[in-house]
Design an enzyme around this catalytic site. Structure first.
Site: not given
Ligand code: PDD
Length: 290
Positions: A31, A50, A101, A146, A178, A202
Site C-alpha cells: 500500500y 516506492r 500460500h 510497505k 523507526e 521503511l
Molecule cells: N505510514 N515507517 C513506517 C513503518 C510507516 O508506516 C510510515 C508511514 C513511515 C513514514 O513514511 P512516509 O514518510 O512515506 O509516510 C515510516 C503511513 C503514513 C501509514 O501507514 O498510515
C-alpha cells in the site's frame, strides 16, 4: 464519495472485495499513503517509485502505469476540489477459488484507491511535542516493503497508546529503527541524525524530504545507526510521516527529552517543510500539474 476499485469508480458503500481475496486471507498486498495539499498530491513521483519497489519485492507486476495512477488519483481528489486530503492506495494479489500460500500462476490483483480528508495535525501537540515509548521491534526482515501486513506495527502502536503515548519507536538489537508508522530523527550537538535505509525500516518519503531540506539549508545531517541509549541523551527527537509531517517528541519512555520542549532545530525544519509545501503548491497552481 467515489472510490476506485479494479477499473471502476463507485460509491464507497458499493465497493466490495471477495472474502477469498489474498489481502484478506494472508495480508498479501502492499500500500501507499499519499498526502495531497490543495487537491494536489505531494511527492507523488516518490510515492509511486516506492510502490513499484514494494510490488517488485513481493513479486507482483505493477497493475497500472504511473500515468494511470496519476489520473485515478487526480479524479478522486477532484471530488473535494482544492482541499487537503490523503490518498490510500492498496494492491493485493487478488482472489482465487482456493486458499493456497503459493503464488498463483496467473495473477489478477485487486486494486483499491480512495481519497479522504486529511486530518490536520493537532496544533497543541505540535506545540508541546508528543510522547513516545520504545518497544522491541518484532517485525520481519523486509520492513523496506510497505506491506499491508501490519500486525507488529499495530501491537507496537497499541503499546504506545496503553502508556498514554502517541507513537512507539522500535528497537532491534539495541538499535532504534523507526516508529510504528513513522521514521525518527534525533539532534545531537546541532547535527541531525537518522538511521540509514536498510531492510529494517521503511524508506519514508517524509524522511527523505527532511534530509533534502537539511542539505539545502546547510543544516548538518548524517545517516548512521542509533543505539537506543543515544535517544535518551538527544537534544531533540522528531518523528516523520506523510500524515504527521515533522512532529517534535517531548517525552521518551516517561522522561523529558532535553528540556521537554520542541527544540530550535525542529522549529527550523518545521518551517522549512511548511515553506516547501507552500512553494510546491504555488508551482503546481502555476503549471497545472506536478
Ligand atoms: N505510514 N515507517 C513506517 C513503518 C510507516 O508506516 C510510515 C508511514 C513511515 C513514514 O513514511 P512516509 O514518510 O512515506 O509516510 C515510516 C503511513 C503514513 C501509514 O501507514 O498510515
Amino acid at each position: 464519495m467515489l472510490v476506485y476499485l479494479n477499473g471502476d469508480f463507485l460509491p464507497l458503500e458499493q465497493a466490495r472485495v471477495p472474502v477469498l481475496d489474498r489481502g484478506f486471507l494472508f495480508g498479501d498486498g502492499v500500500y501507499e499513503v499519499i498526502p495531497a495539499y490543495g487537491g494536489r498530491p505531494f511527492r507523488l513521483t516518490e510515492h509511486l517509485r516506492r510502490l513499484n519497489h514494494s510490488l517488485g519485492a513481493v513479486r507482483m507486476e505493477a497493475p497500472l502505469e504511473n500515468d494511470q495512477w496519476r489520473q485515478i488519483i487526480q479524479r478522486l481528489l477532484d471530488q473535494r476540489m482544492g482541499e487537503d486530503q490523503q490518498i490510500y492506495l492498496q494492491v493485493t494479489r487478488g482472489a482465487y477459488d482456493k486458499r493456497l500460500h503459493a503464488i498463483p500462476e496467473e495473477v489478477h490483483p485487486t486494486v483499491f484507491v480512495m481519497a479522504t480528508p486529511l486530518t490536520p495535525r493537532d496544533p497543541a501537540l505540535v506545540e508541546q511535542g508528543i510522547a513516545v515509548v520504545t518497544v522491541e521491534d518484532i517485525r520481519w526482515q523486509r520492513c523496506d516493503i510497505k506491506a499491508i501486513t501490519l500486525l507488529a506495527n499495530i501491537l507496537a502502536q497499541q503499546s504506545a497508546r496503553d502508556a498514554g503515548a502517541h507513537e512507539a519507536i522500535l528497537v532491534r538489537d539495541g538499535l532504534a529503527t523507526e516508529g510504528s508508522a513513522s521514521n525518527f530523527f534525533l539532534v545531537k550537538k546541532s547535527v541531525i541524525l537518522t538511521p540509514p535505509k536498510s531492510n529494517h525500516l521503511l524508506p519514508g518519503i517524509t524522511r527523505d524530504l527532511v534530509l533534502e531540506l537539511a542539505e539545502k539549508a546547510d543544516l548538518p545531517w548524517r545517516e548512521r545507526e542509533i543505539p537506543v541509549a543515544e535517544l535518551r541523551e538527544a537534544d531533540e527527537v522528531w518523528v516523520t510521516s506523510s500524515t504527521k509531517e515533522v512532529m517534535p517528541v517531548s517525552r521518551l519512555d516517561g522522561q523529558a527529552v532535553a528540556n521537554g520542549k520542541p527544540g530550535p532545530m525542529w522549529k527550523k525544519m518545521d518551517a522549512l517543510y511548511a515553506e516547501y509545501k507552500a512553494q510546491l503548491q504555488q508551482r503546481l497552481k502555476d503549471s497545472g500539474h506536478e
